[in-house]
Design a protein around this motif. Structure first.
Motif, PDB file in Angstrom:
ATOM      1  N   GLU A 182       1.034  10.495   0.153  1.00 35.61           N
ATOM      2  CA  GLU A 182      -0.149  11.128  -0.430  1.00 35.61           C
ATOM      3  C   GLU A 182       0.174  12.174  -1.492  1.00 35.61           C
ATOM      4  O   GLU A 182       1.205  12.824  -1.445  1.00 35.61           O
ATOM      5  CB  GLU A 182      -0.969  11.837   0.658  1.00 35.61           C
TER       6      GLU A 182
ATOM      7  N   PHE B  40       0.855  -1.184   0.000  1.00 35.78           N
ATOM      8  CA  PHE B  40       0.000   0.000   0.000  1.00 35.78           C
ATOM      9  C   PHE B  40       0.888   1.230   0.000  1.00 35.78           C
ATOM     10  O   PHE B  40       1.781   1.368   0.841  1.00 35.78           O
ATOM     11  CB  PHE B  40      -0.931   0.011   1.225  1.00 35.78           C
TER      12      PHE B  40
ATOM     13  N   GLY C 146       1.547   4.633   0.983  1.00 30.03           N
ATOM     14  CA  GLY C 146       1.023   5.587   1.956  1.00 30.03           C
ATOM     15  C   GLY C 146       1.204   7.029   1.524  1.00 30.03           C
ATOM     16  O   GLY C 146       0.387   7.898   1.844  1.00 30.03           O
TER      17      GLY C 146
ATOM     18  N   CYS D  77      -6.359  -3.286   9.140  1.00 26.14           N
ATOM     19  CA  CYS D  77      -5.488  -2.290   9.756  1.00 26.14           C
ATOM     20  C   CYS D  77      -5.526  -1.019   8.930  1.00 26.14           C
ATOM     21  O   CYS D  77      -6.039  -0.993   7.814  1.00 26.14           O
ATOM     22  CB  CYS D  77      -4.051  -2.821   9.852  1.00 26.14           C
ATOM     23  N   GLY D  78      -4.929   0.009   9.488  1.00 22.54           N
ATOM     24  CA  GLY D  78      -4.923   1.307   8.821  1.00 22.54           C
ATOM     25  C   GLY D  78      -5.756   2.271   9.650  1.00 22.54           C
ATOM     26  O   GLY D  78      -6.728   1.861  10.293  1.00 22.54           O
TER      27      GLY D  78
ATOM     28  N   TYR E 197       3.931   3.609   6.985  1.00 29.41           N
ATOM     29  CA  TYR E 197       3.984   5.033   6.649  1.00 29.41           C
ATOM     30  C   TYR E 197       2.919   5.750   7.470  1.00 29.41           C
ATOM     31  O   TYR E 197       1.846   5.204   7.734  1.00 29.41           O
ATOM     32  CB  TYR E 197       3.686   5.214   5.157  1.00 29.41           C
TER      33      TYR E 197
ATOM     34  N   SER F 187      -7.348   8.661   2.540  1.00 29.03           N
ATOM     35  CA  SER F 187      -7.016   9.992   3.070  1.00 29.03           C
ATOM     36  C   SER F 187      -8.211  10.922   3.226  1.00 29.03           C
ATOM     37  O   SER F 187      -9.257  10.473   3.697  1.00 29.03           O
ATOM     38  CB  SER F 187      -5.843  10.599   2.312  1.00 29.03           C
TER      39      SER F 187
ATOM     40  N   SER G 239      -7.216   6.481   9.795  1.00 28.20           N
ATOM     41  CA  SER G 239      -7.350   7.830   9.246  1.00 28.20           C
ATOM     42  C   SER G 239      -8.125   8.681  10.231  1.00 28.20           C
ATOM     43  O   SER G 239      -9.048   8.189  10.887  1.00 28.20           O
ATOM     44  CB  SER G 239      -8.111   7.809   7.916  1.00 28.20           C
TER      45      SER G 239
ATOM     46  N   SER H 172     -11.653   6.764   1.844  1.00 28.73           N
ATOM     47  CA  SER H 172     -11.038   5.434   1.864  1.00 28.73           C
ATOM     48  C   SER H 172      -9.527   5.577   1.735  1.00 28.73           C
ATOM     49  O   SER H 172      -8.775   4.770   2.268  1.00 28.73           O
ATOM     50  CB  SER H 172     -11.592   4.566   0.735  1.00 28.73           C
TER      51      SER H 172
ATOM     52  N   CYS I 105      -4.057   8.870  -1.161  1.00 29.65           N
ATOM     53  CA  CYS I 105      -2.863   8.027  -1.182  1.00 29.65           C
ATOM     54  C   CYS I 105      -3.132   6.782  -2.011  1.00 29.65           C
ATOM     55  O   CYS I 105      -4.056   6.756  -2.816  1.00 29.65           O
ATOM     56  CB  CYS I 105      -2.478   7.665   0.250  1.00 29.65           C
TER      57      CYS I 105
ATOM     58  N   HIS J 293      -2.956   9.973   8.696  1.00 28.96           N
ATOM     59  CA  HIS J 293      -3.229   8.738   7.944  1.00 28.96           C
ATOM     60  C   HIS J 293      -2.079   7.764   8.180  1.00 28.96           C
ATOM     61  O   HIS J 293      -0.919   8.134   8.034  1.00 28.96           O
ATOM     62  CB  HIS J 293      -3.400   9.052   6.465  1.00 28.96           C
ATOM     63  N   ILE J 294      -2.465   6.565   8.517  1.00 29.25           N
ATOM     64  CA  ILE J 294      -1.447   5.602   8.936  1.00 29.25           C
ATOM     65  C   ILE J 294      -1.588   4.290   8.181  1.00 29.25           C
ATOM     66  O   ILE J 294      -2.666   3.698   8.136  1.00 29.25           O
ATOM     67  CB  ILE J 294      -1.558   5.334  10.460  1.00 29.25           C
ATOM     68  N   THR J 295      -0.500   3.889   7.590  1.00 32.23           N
ATOM     69  CA  THR J 295      -0.377   2.563   6.974  1.00 32.23           C
ATOM     70  C   THR J 295       0.586   1.792   7.861  1.00 32.23           C
ATOM     71  O   THR J 295       1.795   2.041   7.821  1.00 32.23           O
ATOM     72  CB  THR J 295       0.169   2.703   5.532  1.00 32.23           C
ATOM     73  N   PRO J 296       0.073   0.903   8.719  1.00 28.51           N
ATOM     74  CA  PRO J 296       0.962   0.295   9.720  1.00 28.51           C
ATOM     75  C   PRO J 296       1.687  -0.960   9.259  1.00 28.51           C
ATOM     76  O   PRO J 296       2.526  -1.492   9.991  1.00 28.51           O
ATOM     77  CB  PRO J 296      -0.022  -0.051  10.854  1.00 28.51           C
ATOM     78  N   GLU J 297       1.365  -1.442   8.059  1.00 25.07           N
ATOM     79  CA  GLU J 297       1.917  -2.728   7.644  1.00 25.07           C
ATOM     80  C   GLU J 297       3.442  -2.690   7.568  1.00 25.07           C
ATOM     81  O   GLU J 297       4.027  -1.813   6.935  1.00 25.07           O
ATOM     82  CB  GLU J 297       1.371  -3.142   6.273  1.00 25.07           C
TER      83      GLU J 297
ATOM     84  N   PHE K 151      -9.263   1.023   9.965  1.00 30.60           N
ATOM     85  CA  PHE K 151      -9.680   0.149   8.862  1.00 30.60           C
ATOM     86  C   PHE K 151      -9.527  -1.317   9.245  1.00 30.60           C
ATOM     87  O   PHE K 151      -8.824  -1.668  10.196  1.00 30.60           O
ATOM     88  CB  PHE K 151      -8.835   0.443   7.608  1.00 30.60           C
TER      89      PHE K 151
HETATM   90  C1  LIG Z   1      -6.047   4.283   6.135  1.00 34.57           C
HETATM   91  S1  LIG Z   1      -5.368   4.443   4.638  1.00 34.57           S
HETATM   92  C2  LIG Z   1      -4.216   5.664   5.121  1.00 34.57           C
HETATM   93  C3  LIG Z   1      -3.505   6.205   4.014  1.00 34.57           C
HETATM   94  C4  LIG Z   1      -2.435   7.173   4.326  1.00 34.57           C
HETATM   95  N1  LIG Z   1      -2.128   8.048   3.314  1.00 34.57           N
HETATM   96  C5  LIG Z   1      -1.250   6.491   4.841  1.00 34.57           C
HETATM   97  O1  LIG Z   1      -0.467   6.198   4.386  1.00 34.57           O
HETATM   98  O2  LIG Z   1      -0.955   6.031   5.767  1.00 34.57           O
HETATM   99  C6  LIG Z   1      -4.310   3.138   4.322  1.00 34.57           C
HETATM  100  C7  LIG Z   1      -4.231   2.017   5.304  1.00 34.57           C
HETATM  101  O3  LIG Z   1      -5.507   1.441   5.462  1.00 34.57           O
HETATM  102  C8  LIG Z   1      -5.500   0.083   5.024  1.00 34.57           C
HETATM  103  N2  LIG Z   1      -6.805  -0.190   4.420  1.00 34.57           N
HETATM  104  C9  LIG Z   1      -7.669  -1.143   4.824  1.00 34.57           C
HETATM  105  N3  LIG Z   1      -8.771  -1.099   4.089  1.00 34.57           N
HETATM  106  C10 LIG Z   1      -8.626  -0.115   3.198  1.00 34.57           C
HETATM  107  C11 LIG Z   1      -9.423   0.404   2.169  1.00 34.57           C
HETATM  108  N4  LIG Z   1     -10.610  -0.085   1.898  1.00 34.57           N
HETATM  109  N5  LIG Z   1      -8.944   1.404   1.427  1.00 34.57           N
HETATM  110  C12 LIG Z   1      -7.728   1.932   1.699  1.00 34.57           C
HETATM  111  N6  LIG Z   1      -6.950   1.491   2.664  1.00 34.57           N
HETATM  112  C13 LIG Z   1      -7.366   0.481   3.422  1.00 34.57           C
HETATM  113  C14 LIG Z   1      -4.295  -0.032   4.101  1.00 34.57           C
HETATM  114  O4  LIG Z   1      -3.814  -1.352   4.029  1.00 34.57           O
HETATM  115  C15 LIG Z   1      -3.337   0.888   4.819  1.00 34.57           C
HETATM  116  O5  LIG Z   1      -2.755   0.292   5.929  1.00 34.57           O
END
Ligand SMILES: C[S@@+](CC[C@H](N)C(=O)[O-])C[C@H]1O[C@@H](n2cnc3c(N)ncnc32)[C@H](O)[C@@H]1O
Length: 472
Positions: free
Chosen positions: A19, A15, A17, A243-244, A268, A73, A246, A71, A87, A259-263, A240
């Motif tokens: 933006e 993913f 992150g 995970c994730g 990021y 940002s 916002s 979904s 993002c 906004h958090i991408t924790p993977e 989310f």
């Molecule tokens: C919440 S968004 C945040 C984006 C932000 N710009 C960032 O980097 O961190 C991305 C995170 O949510 C998770 N996620 C889960 N379901 C999602 C969805 N339907 N659409 C986008 N991200 C999703 C992604 O895997 C990721 O960890």
């Protein structure tokens, strides 16, 4: 007959992150409704978001603006300002022509300023066109829509090409650098944006729904210290599945958005604090508090102000100090042709702040990850283009915090060498279990310290960060 079985190729789990962000200011006309852009209907907003390839998840509103969690940002709509930040592999710029059309035909509004910015992509090859082809293509696209403003628009790249992320900015303004022009609000618009990569695993674990400590998005916002960054903000937060995270927080005409991408492998987080007066908070203090929450392997900060020369915003556009435990990799200031200014800093773990792992008392006093200063190559973004298995079964041993030892090398190798789904699933379970144990351990330590760590950031804007106020 065509084979209609599902593809055996696993979906790419990466993913992105980082933006893309576009901010467009509009000039109203006599026919413009008082609400300006806020008069756009929900159906119109949905149409614009679907052009950008994202959807609205929730919203908050106050007297000054409407804030939408997406979904991917966030969107902020003021009467004369549009801020869209997306993002992943979204197509943010695709929404621009239709927005201009809706504003012009329905609201009698014409663009007067456009600012587009983004950090480097972590996985540029995953991006659709024009983003994949480089910033110049994005800038060219913008010139086709805003080239009639002022000098036609200027494009800049700030930062060090080899260390950390770069910051890309395109800006066009009908008034150019006209010193006699003041923004309609009568005050400059300040933005503070932080991008972090390689988050500490323990910190990132808070943004997983299957973390045993997970209760609700609101609790996550409070327990991590995020709520304390802008006290009093009306917060719209979302965790989310699986995970994730916002969140948007709005306070008067300002907002915070995180906004958090924790993977693991492509973690990021971004924090933006925008629209507040220059003296509402100290950027260096805010940055220190943000770094203490996420404990990233590397981070960057951008401060920008429009119409700076006229409104005296220059003083705000610099950082007094790097966050504790980090050293400055690069510092760039750019005077914009449109009269504003952008300052951009990148930071990596500061070797001077700590010795090799194990004797790193200085760093551990600031961060509950004693290995921070022993991170993999200082400030070099760990780009993993070949990442291709379940995030939880893959990891990089060049960790930036010692909690990463919870995933053993064996598990990672098993998945990487194709030992099969079972091995990957077992690795994922072990990883999750390790995270849970690690979370418990850190929480227990917090309890012993009277919970000071988890409440450390819950103070007024502008208050200094206490040393060791690491928040879990
Ligand atoms: C919440 S968004 C945040 C984006 C932000 N710009 C960032 O980097 O961190 C991305 C995170 O949510 C998770 N996620 C889960 N379901 C999602 C969805 N339907 N659409 C986008 N991200 C999703 C992604 O895997 C990721 O960890």
């Amino acid at each position: 007959m065509a084979d209609r079985r599902p593809s055996m190729v696993l979906p790419n789990p990466i993913f992105e992150g980082s933006e893309k962000r576009v901010e467009i200011d509009f000039a109203p006309s006599a026919s413009t409704p008082a609400a300006g852009l806020r008069a756009l209907s929900r159906a119109q907003l949905d149409e614009l978001m679907s052009l950008a390839a994202c959807t609205i998840v929730s919203s908050r509103t106050n007297d000054h603006l409407d804030a939408y969690v997406l979904s991917e940002s966030s969107l902020f709509v003021y009467p004369t300002k549009w801020v869209l930040k997306t993002c992943g592999t979204t197509k943010l710029l695709n929404a621009v022509p239709r927005l201009l059309e809706l504003a012009s035909q329905g609201l009698g509004m014409a663009p007067r300023r456009c600012k587009y910015s983004r950090a480097s992509f972590l996985f540029p090859e995953q991006q659709p066109a024009p983003y994949r082809e480089g910033f110049d293509q994005e800038a060219r696209f913008l010139r086709t829509h805003f080239g009639h403003l002022g000098n036609g628009g200027s494009a800049y790249v700030l930062g060090d090409m080899f260390n950390g992320l770069q910051w890309h900015v395109y800006v066009a303004d009908a008034h150019g650098a006209d010193a006699a022009y003041a923004p309609p609000s009568g005050r400059p618009f300040h933005k503070f944006e932080v991008c972090m990569t390689d988050l500490c695993r323990v910190a990132a674990a808070a943004f997983y729904r299957d973390n045993p400590a997970f209760v609700s998005a609101a609790r996550t916002t409070t327990d991590t210290g995020i709520r304390g960054l802008v006290p009093g903000a009306d917060i719209d937060d979302y965790v989310f599945e699986p995970c994730g995270y916002s969140m948007n927080g709005i306070l008067g005409g300002g907002f915070i958005t995180i906004h958090i991408t924790p993977e693991d492998g492509f973690s990021y987080a971004s924090v933006e604090v925008t629209g507040f007066d220059a003296d509402a908070f100290c950027p260096a203090d805010m940055l220190a508090r943000i770094a203490a929450i996420f404990r990233p392997g590397s981070l960057s900060a951008s401060l920008s102000v429009d119409a700076a020369s006229r409104c005296g915003g220059y003083a705000w556009g610099s950082l007094a100090a790097p966050p504790p435990g980090y050293g400055v990799q690069s510092a760039t200031a750019q005077e914009l042709a449109t009269g504003g200014r952008v300052s951009y800093y990148t930071f990596g773990p500061d070797p001077a702040a700590g010795a090799p792992a194990g004797v790193d008392d200085a760093a551990s006093s600031r961060c509950s990850s004693p290995g921070l200063a022993a991170a993999a190559p200082r400030g070099v973004l760990r780009h993993m283009p070949s990442f291709s298995s379940a995030p939880s079964s893959s990891f990089d041993s060049g960790s930036s915090c010692d909690d990463r030892s919870i995933a053993s090398g064996d598990e990672g190798e098993g998945a990487a060498t194709g030992a099969g789904k079972a091995a990957a699933a077992a690795a994922a379970r072990a990883w999750a279990k390790g995270l849970a144990l690690s979370m418990k351990r850190v929480r227990f330590e917090d309890d012993e310290s009277g919970g000071a760590a988890s409440s450390g950031a819950a103070s007024d804007l502008g208050s200094p960060v206490a040393a060791g106020a690491a928040v879990v």
